[in-house]
Design an enzyme around this catalytic site. Structure first.
Site, PDB file in Angstrom:
ATOM      1  N   SER A 108      38.021  17.244  49.927  1.00 36.04           N
ATOM      2  CA  SER A 108      39.363  17.471  50.446  1.00 36.04           C
ATOM      3  C   SER A 108      39.700  16.741  51.727  1.00 36.04           C
ATOM      4  O   SER A 108      40.864  16.694  52.114  1.00 36.04           O
ATOM      5  CB  SER A 108      39.586  18.978  50.650  1.00 36.04           C
ATOM      6  OG  SER A 108      39.632  19.642  49.411  1.00 36.04           O
ATOM      7  N   LYS A 143      45.591  21.236  59.483  1.00 31.57           N
ATOM      8  CA  LYS A 143      45.742  21.689  58.104  1.00 31.57           C
ATOM      9  C   LYS A 143      46.012  23.191  58.089  1.00 31.57           C
ATOM     10  O   LYS A 143      45.337  23.962  58.774  1.00 31.57           O
ATOM     11  CB  LYS A 143      44.468  21.353  57.328  1.00 31.57           C
ATOM     12  CG  LYS A 143      44.486  21.728  55.856  1.00 31.57           C
ATOM     13  CD  LYS A 143      43.164  21.319  55.216  1.00 31.57           C
ATOM     14  CE  LYS A 143      43.095  21.659  53.732  1.00 31.57           C
ATOM     15  NZ  LYS A 143      41.824  21.221  53.127  1.00 31.57           N
ATOM     16  N   SER A 156      42.472  18.639  49.188  1.00 27.13           N
ATOM     17  CA  SER A 156      43.514  19.533  49.623  1.00 27.13           C
ATOM     18  C   SER A 156      44.100  19.180  50.989  1.00 27.13           C
ATOM     19  O   SER A 156      45.123  19.737  51.387  1.00 27.13           O
ATOM     20  CB  SER A 156      42.994  20.971  49.639  1.00 27.13           C
ATOM     21  OG  SER A 156      41.911  21.120  50.544  1.00 27.13           O
TER      22      SER A 156
END
Length: 499
Positions: free
Chosen positions: A194, A95, A170
């Site tokens: 997330s 990420k 996210s």
């Protein structure tokens, strides 16, 4: 491994399809046994990612040249009889909130469009030390601040089960990449859902570990080179296609970090301890205070519970007595606003506040805004309320092996602007409440939570469940998840992305 690859032929597209179908644990074993080379595995995933990423926009930065050099070195090391660790030669993506040495790290914000860190985030460094090879960074919303994945710098990520729908946020790019087989596993982060919400929307496995089990040093936000303000609730953890993968990866990134003293030395996860379904004690609910899942989610829960009972699991619908989930959500928002929003540089802080101002009727948005304005006395009061909630939940969980809870009110919704209401059984619900109400409460309590697929809706969308356990009992929780996961059908490929 031998049969799954060799039956497809010694080389070519069939072998590549077989490789990208393997879990990270299976790939690591095949590499150790020298049934396949690291270069071959990397090429298989790069080829697949290049083919399918344009539809998904999951991978946003590539590190192909350095990854290839590292893969060649991994193969040479194995030829000499050397092992770098349990993930020797396994490629993976990260990420883009985690700092990566020499590789652009933006946290999807224009302020960091050209930011290239000098060192890796703690969790990235540990995965590299275990032999894994970074080949790309995945999409997220700016500063990891949304339950969808879209923004002006990196664009919008799409769900591989339906491109018109969000993969969540996210860690949306992370979950989409794992679900579509662009990467064997991902390193994600979670301060309000997330990891868990994207795993639910995309039909994969993820874990939010116990708070402070894994160091988040090097994650943006905080700001690079600045003070570390995000000290609570934020977690780093893996997303993958099996519980075994999640366990392996978590075991490699957990533990004390001398540069992040809030991370304690913990007893290692250790090997899995297989649990029989018969005799497990499972609590469940389809609602937490003001948060109610939709009809299809409730029906899937009922089917799963019936299947568990048929296998001898002791199941009871239950919630902690006296736990006020509306208050717990407010505590989460106060801490989120205080630790993430308030310390941002003035222009970024004002932008952070502005995105929530129009939606103060949404209890999550309202609490976050209040958190950005807290003084130390208010922050201390929020922490004290949090302590009481943790005690209540821990006492409740002491009577069960785990607690099964929805991840969100619905399966993945279609893409929408930030703040746009989400229809739940025909009734509009607040954006943040619908997408994150079920998850943020467990950041506030610091509990470990595994998400695994529970089933699919009538239109074929995956629905996951949160399996909640006692703080620091992450290993036992993963054992329970491993036992329960077959009842939900396990991880299944998105139809358009089946290798």
């Amino acid at each position: 491994m031998k049969s799954s690859v060799s039956q497809q032929g010694a080389s070519g597209s069939g072998r590549a399809r077989a490789l990208v179908s393997l879990t990270a644990t299976e790939l690591a074993a095949a590499l150790r046994e020298r049934q396949v080379t690291s270069v071959e595995v990397l090429d298989a995933f790069l080829t697949r990612a290049r083919q399918h990423n344009p539809a998904l926009n999951a991978v946003v930065t590539w590190d192909e040249a350095r990854a290839r050099q590292r893969a060649e070195a991994a193969d040479a090391a194995l030829a000499r009889g050397e092992s770098w660790g349990p993930l020797h030669g396994v490629p993976f993506t990260v990420k883009d909130a985690f700092s990566t040495e020499g590789l652009r790290t933006t946290s999807a914000h224009p302020l960091f469009a050209e930011h290239v860190p000098a060192r890796d985030a703690a969790a990235v460094a540990r995965l590299k030390a275990a032999g894994a090879i970074v080949f790309g960074k995945t999409n997220l919303p700016p500063f990891a601040g949304d339950f969808q994945t879209a923004g002006p710098l990196l664009g919008r990520a799409n769900n591989p089960h339906d491109l018109a729908r969000t993969p969540g946020g996210s860690s949306g790019g992370a979950a989409a990449a794992v679900a579509a087989g662009l990467t064997p596993f991902e390193l994600g982060s979670d301060i309000g859902g997330s990891i868990r919400q994207p795993a639910h929307y995309c039909g994969v496995v993820g874990i939010k570990p116990t708070e402070s089990r894994v160091s988040t040093r090097g994650h943006i936000p905080d700001m690079p080179g600045g003070p570390r303000h995000v000290r609570h609730m934020a977690c780093a953890g893996p997303l993958a296609r099996s519980v075994a993968d999640v366990r392996l990866i978590l075991s490699l990134i957990e533990g004390a970090d001398p540069l992040a003293p809030e991370v304690p030395p913990v007893a290692p996860l250790g090997a899995a301890k297989p649990r029989a379904l018969k005799g497990l004690r499972l609590a469940w609910t389809d609602a937490l205070g003001p948060f109610q899942s939709d009809r299809e989610t409730r029906e899937l829960f009922q089917r799963f519970i019936a299947a568990a009972r048929a296998e001898g699991v002791g199941v009871e619908q239950a919630v902690p007595s006296g736990q006020d989930f509306a208050d717990l959500v407010e505590v989460w928002g106060l801490m989120e606003g205080a630790e993430v929003g308030a310390p941002l540089p003035p222009p970024a802080r004002e932008g952070y506040q502005q995105q929530f101002l129009p939606y103060e009727s949404d209890r999550l948005a309202r609490a976050i805004l209040q958190g950005t304005r807290l003084d130390m006395a208010g922050y201390g009061a929020a922490q004290t309320r949090r302590d009481a909630h943790i005690a209540l939940l821990e006492d409740f969980l002491s009577g069960w092996d785990a607690w099964l809870v929805p991840v969100a009110m619905t399966a993945a919704p279609v893409h929408r602007p930030f703040g746009a209401a989400v229809e739940v059984d025909g009734t509009p619900r607040g954006y943040l409440e619908a997408l994150g109400g079920f998850t943020c409460v467990f950041n506030a309590t610091g509990s470990p939570v595994v998400v695994f697929p529970l089933g699919r809706t009538s239109s074929g969308l995956p629905v996951g469940a949160q399996l909640v356990g006692r703080r620091w009992a992450d290993g036992a929780l993963l054992d329970v998840a491993e036992a329960l996961m077959p009842l939900g059908g396990g991880v299944r490929w998105p139809e358009a992305f089946t290798p």
